[in-house]
Design an enzyme around this catalytic site. Structure first.
Site, short mmCIF file in Angstrom:
data_model
loop_
_atom_site.label_atom_id
_atom_site.label_comp_id
_atom_site.label_asym_id
_atom_site.label_seq_id
_atom_site.Cartn_x
_atom_site.Cartn_y
_atom_site.Cartn_z
N HIS A 200 2.23 -2.09 -9.03
CA HIS A 200 2.12 -1.28 -10.25
C HIS A 200 1.53 0.09 -9.96
O HIS A 200 0.95 0.34 -8.90
CB HIS A 200 1.27 -2.00 -11.31
CG HIS A 200 -0.17 -2.17 -10.94
ND1 HIS A 200 -1.12 -1.18 -11.17
CD2 HIS A 200 -0.84 -3.20 -10.38
CE1 HIS A 200 -2.31 -1.62 -10.77
NE2 HIS A 200 -2.16 -2.84 -10.27
N CYS B 14 -3.74 -7.23 -7.37
CA CYS B 14 -2.43 -6.58 -7.39
C CYS B 14 -2.39 -5.42 -6.40
O CYS B 14 -3.41 -4.97 -5.90
CB CYS B 14 -2.12 -6.08 -8.80
SG CYS B 14 -1.92 -7.41 -10.00
#
Length: 266
Positions: free
Chosen positions: A226, A242
């Site tokens: 992301h 992440c």
């Protein structure tokens, strides 16, 4: 035209010296104006900084580095980077989906982490994403032994994931829905829980401009690739697991990656 000859009188000699000095200065200034400019001077005299930690790993096959003033391998450059028209263009301000993404101060980022095409060091099939957690790079393999490389921030110790999976789906300007385990650790995130519909898309959303969702064996791993406005975190292990990229980089990666693309995190 015959050359000037110095007269014999003291006053005339002084005048002669003054005249010849002015002529020489004028010629010198003319030469500077006609043969050089600020951009070329900066390019030819900019400093290079080497980090000995990377010398052995990134040294050319013949064991010698390019001579001073010749293009250097950004992989082992550190220190104050030169201003780069390329970096300025790819990390400049972007208007995307109605959101104005600010420019990234790329001069404050190690040039190793700039988006760039490199030789593929892994040999995976073209179209595969590889996240090198040790060196904080993400590679997207291309045909012909090449790859696009991006600098990334990764999960801090105890929160990272590794293995093989697929990019099950992709989302522009996604909502952020922290998993229940994260909300339990950080109760102040309850307003953005899955039950409450998550956080609205936007510049302050932790998933940034794009998200790519990693699945393994048909199951959501809860890990994502992301975007992030926190460019300072690139090259560090600070996230909750992440893999984060600069917003400008994740937009570029998103446009290159197909749904169901394989991903390897090592």
């Amino acid at each position: 035209m015959s050359p000037l000859k110095p007269p014999t009188s003291p006053l005339s000699r002084r005048q002669f010296l003054n005249l010849t000095g002015v002529a020489a200065a004028t010629a010198a200034l003319s030469a500077c104006n006609s043969t050089s400019n600020t951009a070329s001077f900066n390019a030819e005299t900019r400093p290079y900084f080497r980090n000995p930690e990377f010398d052995n790993r990134f040294a050319p096959a013949n064991g010698s580095y390019p001579p001073f003033g010749q293009p250097q391998n950004a992989a082992y450059m550190t220190g104050l980077p030169p201003r780069s028209a390329y970096a300025a263009s790819i990390y400049g301000p972007v208007v995307d989906g109605g959101y104005a993404i600010p420019a990234v101060p790329y001069q404050e980022i190690d040039p190793r982490f700039y988006r760039q095409e490199v030789a593929d060091p892994f040999g995976e099939a073209p179209g595969t994403i590889i996240v090198d957690t040790q060196d904080r790079f993400l590679y997207l393999t291309e045909p012909g032994g090449r790859a696009m490389r991006y600098g990334v921030g990764i999960g801090r110790e105890g929160f990272a994931w590794s293995g093989r999976g697929v990019i099950q789906w992709k989302q522009k300007w996604p909502r952020w829905k922290p998993p229940n385990e994260m909300v339990a650790r950080q109760p102040h995130l309850a307003a953005y829980s899955i039950e409450n519909g998550g956080m609205e898309p936007g510049l302050s959303n932790p998933l940034g401009a794009r998200a790519m969702y990693i699945f393994k064996d048909g199951q959501d791993t809860l890990y994502r690739l992301h975007g992030s406005p926190e460019w300072q975190s690139i090259g560090k292990a600070v996230s909750s697991g992440c893999v984060r990229l600069i917003n400008q980089d994740v937009i570029d990666l998103y446009d290159r990656v197909r749904a169901k693309s394989p991903i390897l995190v090592v």
